[in-house]
Design a protein around this motif. Structure first.
Motif, PDB file in Angstrom:
ATOM      1  N   LYS A  23     -27.072  19.019  -6.126  1.00  0.00           N
ATOM      2  CA  LYS A  23     -25.790  18.822  -7.221  1.00  0.00           C
ATOM      3  C   LYS A  23     -25.655  17.519  -7.480  1.00  0.00           C
ATOM      4  CE  LYS A  23     -23.536  20.405 -11.468  1.00  0.00           C
ATOM      5  NZ  LYS A  23     -22.132  19.215 -10.758  1.00  0.00           N
ATOM      6  N   ARG A  24     -24.531  17.362  -6.190  1.00  0.00           N
ATOM      7  CA  ARG A  24     -23.779  15.980  -6.066  1.00  0.00           C
ATOM      8  C   ARG A  24     -24.745  15.284  -6.190  1.00  0.00           C
ATOM      9  NH1 ARG A  24     -18.698  17.457  -3.971  1.00  0.00           N
ATOM     10  NH2 ARG A  24     -18.066  19.339  -5.183  1.00  0.00           N
ATOM     11  N   ARG A  25     -26.068  15.132  -5.226  1.00  0.00           N
ATOM     12  CA  ARG A  25     -27.113  13.320  -5.128  1.00  0.00           C
ATOM     13  C   ARG A  25     -27.426  13.172  -7.217  1.00  0.00           C
ATOM     14  NH1 ARG A  25     -30.003  13.770  -0.343  1.00  0.00           N
ATOM     15  NH2 ARG A  25     -28.909  15.186   1.250  1.00  0.00           N
ATOM     16  N   VAL A  26     -27.482  14.226  -7.659  1.00  0.00           N
ATOM     17  CA  VAL A  26     -27.685  13.551  -8.789  1.00  0.00           C
ATOM     18  C   VAL A  26     -26.867  13.156  -9.919  1.00  0.00           C
ATOM     19  CG1 VAL A  26     -28.739  14.531 -11.514  1.00  0.00           C
ATOM     20  CG2 VAL A  26     -29.833  15.297  -9.476  1.00  0.00           C
ATOM     21  N   ASP A  27     -25.541  13.845  -9.422  1.00  0.00           N
ATOM     22  CA  ASP A  27     -24.796  13.341 -10.277  1.00  0.00           C
ATOM     23  C   ASP A  27     -24.557  12.495  -9.685  1.00  0.00           C
ATOM     24  OD1 ASP A  27     -24.295  15.936 -11.741  1.00  0.00           O
ATOM     25  OD2 ASP A  27     -22.180  16.093  -9.805  1.00  0.00           O
ATOM     26  N   LEU A  28     -24.565  11.400  -8.872  1.00  0.00           N
ATOM     27  CA  LEU A  28     -24.616  10.648  -7.536  1.00  0.00           C
ATOM     28  C   LEU A  28     -24.814   9.240  -8.633  1.00  0.00           C
ATOM     29  CD1 LEU A  28     -22.212   8.846  -6.353  1.00  0.00           C
ATOM     30  CD2 LEU A  28     -23.855   9.080  -4.319  1.00  0.00           C
ATOM     31  N   LEU A  29     -26.455   9.782  -8.718  1.00  0.00           N
ATOM     32  CA  LEU A  29     -27.563   8.739  -9.163  1.00  0.00           C
ATOM     33  C   LEU A  29     -26.924   8.466 -10.822  1.00  0.00           C
ATOM     34  CD1 LEU A  29     -30.245   9.931  -7.526  1.00  0.00           C
ATOM     35  CD2 LEU A  29     -29.760   7.655  -7.248  1.00  0.00           C
ATOM     36  N   ASN A  30     -26.454   9.511 -12.268  1.00  0.00           N
ATOM     37  CA  ASN A  30     -26.456   9.422 -13.208  1.00  0.00           C
ATOM     38  C   ASN A  30     -25.393   8.570 -12.851  1.00  0.00           C
ATOM     39  OD1 ASN A  30     -28.122  11.025 -13.595  1.00  0.00           O
ATOM     40  ND2 ASN A  30     -27.208  13.220 -13.973  1.00  0.00           N
ATOM     41  N   TRP A  31     -24.145   8.871 -12.156  1.00  0.00           N
ATOM     42  CA  TRP A  31     -22.771   7.785 -12.284  1.00  0.00           C
ATOM     43  C   TRP A  31     -23.423   6.020 -11.994  1.00  0.00           C
ATOM     44  CZ3 TRP A  31     -21.962   4.915  -7.980  1.00  0.00           C
ATOM     45  CH2 TRP A  31     -20.294   4.015  -7.886  1.00  0.00           C
ATOM     46  N   ALA A  32     -24.525   6.541 -10.932  1.00  0.00           N
ATOM     47  CA  ALA A  32     -24.306   4.587 -10.996  1.00  0.00           C
ATOM     48  C   ALA A  32     -25.680   4.009 -11.989  1.00  0.00           C
ATOM     49  CB  ALA A  32     -25.867   4.805  -9.868  1.00  0.00           C
ATOM     50  N   HIS A  33     -26.063   4.766 -12.126  1.00  0.00           N
ATOM     51  CA  HIS A  33     -27.677   4.474 -13.765  1.00  0.00           C
ATOM     52  C   HIS A  33     -26.348   4.296 -14.903  1.00  0.00           C
ATOM     53  CE1 HIS A  33     -30.889   4.402 -16.228  1.00  0.00           C
ATOM     54  NE2 HIS A  33     -30.339   5.171 -17.529  1.00  0.00           N
ATOM     55  N   GLU A  34     -25.258   5.108 -14.971  1.00  0.00           N
ATOM     56  CA  GLU A  34     -24.093   4.642 -16.274  1.00  0.00           C
ATOM     57  C   GLU A  34     -23.702   3.667 -16.112  1.00  0.00           C
ATOM     58  OE1 GLU A  34     -22.528   8.678 -16.344  1.00  0.00           O
ATOM     59  OE2 GLU A  34     -24.525   9.884 -17.406  1.00  0.00           O
ATOM     60  N   THR A  35     -23.357   3.702 -15.362  1.00  0.00           N
ATOM     61  CA  THR A  35     -22.240   1.788 -15.249  1.00  0.00           C
ATOM     62  C   THR A  35     -22.770   0.919 -14.342  1.00  0.00           C
ATOM     63  OG1 THR A  35     -21.558   3.087 -12.592  1.00  0.00           O
ATOM     64  CG2 THR A  35     -20.387   4.239 -14.549  1.00  0.00           C
TER      65      THR A  35
END
Length: 497
Positions: free
Chosen positions: A286-298
């Protein structure tokens, strides 16, 4: 100068056991200064380690450590069956300092350094590394267990053929043979999805991190760093005037939500998801997906350090962040320093496809690759299966050594140290009793010939229990009881410091 059968009478040598500086460092500096100013003549025989230790009231290990450092810098030389002597010809730098005089101008020590502005508010910290394999060093593998005969057999024909083959230089990105083997190894062991072209051979983790920041950062950028975490991250950020943003970690790894709250538009996020440095947690999916989503969005970049990923002692490794990244936001890097030999100086950096040519050119502009012979031998070491066999053997050895050290600590240290065994890596955690300063304990241990690292060195804002990172991988089981008793002494003597 007066002489005795046991060596020179040493003038002006004082070691302060209450000082923060390790006693071995104090002794080294004092002896070097006396040699430099002529207080100890060239060619004279030095006292034995036993004699000098007795004269100063310190351990022989402390004296031996200082002597070894002086030998490595060219001030002393050991002669078999004769003893240790001051070299007849001192280092060139020393000779130049000795001829300086007021008429000829100031010495180097009198001149102010004129460094780049990046150092104005980010002074470099004193180095703490040692080339010696000291007990409890948390970053050194079992060097003595390395299959040197296999390595020599693989390297010999490679070296003999380099000149006849007409190869003059290695490409900046590294030998294709090694990059192919690394690509295959990372795909099989970490699920990393990359082509050989995406792999750059570097000297290690620090060079990979500096190369990324050199290519992508601008003054004023911000970068997340785990807190507690790898101290070199903040040092690297500061060199490029990237503001470190310490983000807490828990049992699931970096707390992504907290990072977003602290600085959503940070440009970088440095993480050790395979095994968090230094606490040993594995980042959850879950944390990995959250981190990847942050990178993609920002539009941020994830700097994934495969810290101690090879040495898991149970369960299957989680997939790398890079393998879950369809957007090319992850830079993945690691090193062979703990799986083969630290002295090889070989690591790897996997860059997103769109950065291949840029980073190849950048690497060519700022450094040269590691030795071609070493690269080709490493490639053969992997290709023949010797590397995989060595890893399996070391996993078994390290599990045994970790368990044994934990048992010895329980017998020798009792309540003085609360031991936490981790499920991966080359160190365990030892928590001190309330009120003890882990830096004072670590410095005292260093003066006694040990090298545990204080947990507080890995924190920025995090409030953790006082503790030590204690390496077990480079110690035989037989040596553990004695080293543990020395650590006990360091803990007890540090209580009133």
């Amino acid at each position: 100068m007066a002489r005795t059968a046991s060596g020179a009478l040493l003038p002006g040598i004082v070691v302060d056991i209450s000082a923060k500086e390790p006693m071995s460092a104090q002794l080294f500096n004092a002896l070097r200064q006396q040699i430099k100013v002529g207080g100890i003549d060239p060619g004279i025989r030095m006292p034995s380690t036993r004699t000098l230790a007795s004269d100063l009231g310190i351990s022989r290990t402390t004296v031996a450590t200082a002597y070894e450092q002086l030998k490595s810098e060219g001030y002393l030389i050991g002669k078999e069956k004769s003893g240790t002597f001051v070299t007849d010809v001192l280092p060139q730098a020393l000779s130049l300092q000795n001829v300086a005089s007021p008429e000829l101008g100031p010495t180097d020590a009198d001149l102010e350094t004129d460094l780049a502005m990046r150092f104005d508010d980010n002074p470099l910290k004193p180095r703490e590394r040692t080339s010696r394999t000291l007990p409890f060093n948390p970053g050194i593998p079992a060097v003595s267990e390395f299959p040197s005969q296999v390595w020599s057999r693989l390297m010999r024909p490679i070296v003999s053929q380099l000149a006849p083959s007409g190869i003059a230089r290695c490409p900046a990105e590294g030998a294709i043979e090694l990059r192919e083997q690394v690509a295959g190894y990372l795909a099989n062991s970490r699920g990393v999805v990359c082509s050989t072209d995406q792999i750059l051979i570097v000297s290690g983790t620090r060079q990979a991190l500096l190369l990324i920041l050199l290519g992508l950062s601008n003054p004023g950028d911000c970068g997340w760093t785990e807190d507690p975490g790898y101290p070199g991250t903040s040092v690297s950020y500061n060199l490029f005037r990237v503001k470190p943003v310490p983000v807490p970690v828990d049992g699931e790894g970096l707390m992504v939500d907290e990072g977003i709250r602290l600085k959503r538009d940070a440009k970088f996020a440095y993480v050790t998801p395979a095994r968090q440095a230094p606490l040993g947690h594995t980042m959850t999916i879950k944390r990995r997906v959250d981190l990847l989503n942050w990178a993609h969005e920002t539009g941020g970049y994830i700097l994934e350090d495969d810290y101690d990923g090879e040495y898991r002692f149970g369960g299957q490794p989680s997939p790398s962040l890079q393998s879950l990244d369809p957007d090319g936001r992850v830079f993945y890097f690691g090193t062979f320093s703990k799986t083969i030999l630290p002295s090889l100086g070989i690591g790897y950096l996997v860059v997103p496809r769109r950065y291949i040519e840029t980073f190849r050119s950048l690497l060519d502009a700022v450094s040269r690759p590691p030795s071609l012979a070493t690269q080709l031998t490493t490639a053969e070491f992997i290709a023949t299966g010797a590397f995989e066999g060595h890893i399996r053997k070391m996993r078994s050895l390290y599990i045994r050594r970790q368990n044994e050290l934990s048992r010895v600590f329980e017998n020798e240290l009792g309540p003085l140290l609360e031991t936490h065994v981790l499920n991966a890596g080359l160190h365990l955690l030892g928590y001190l009793q309330d009120g003890q300063d882990d830096r004072i304990v670590a410095n005292k241990a260093r003066s006694l010939g040990l090298f545990p690292r204080p947990l507080s060195d890995y924190t920025i804002d995090a409030k953790l229990r006082s503790g030590l990172l204690i390496g077990f991988s480079n110690m035989s089981e037989d040596s553990m009881p004695r080293a543990s008793r020395v650590l006990r002494r360091a803990i007890l003597e540090s209580r009133n410091a």
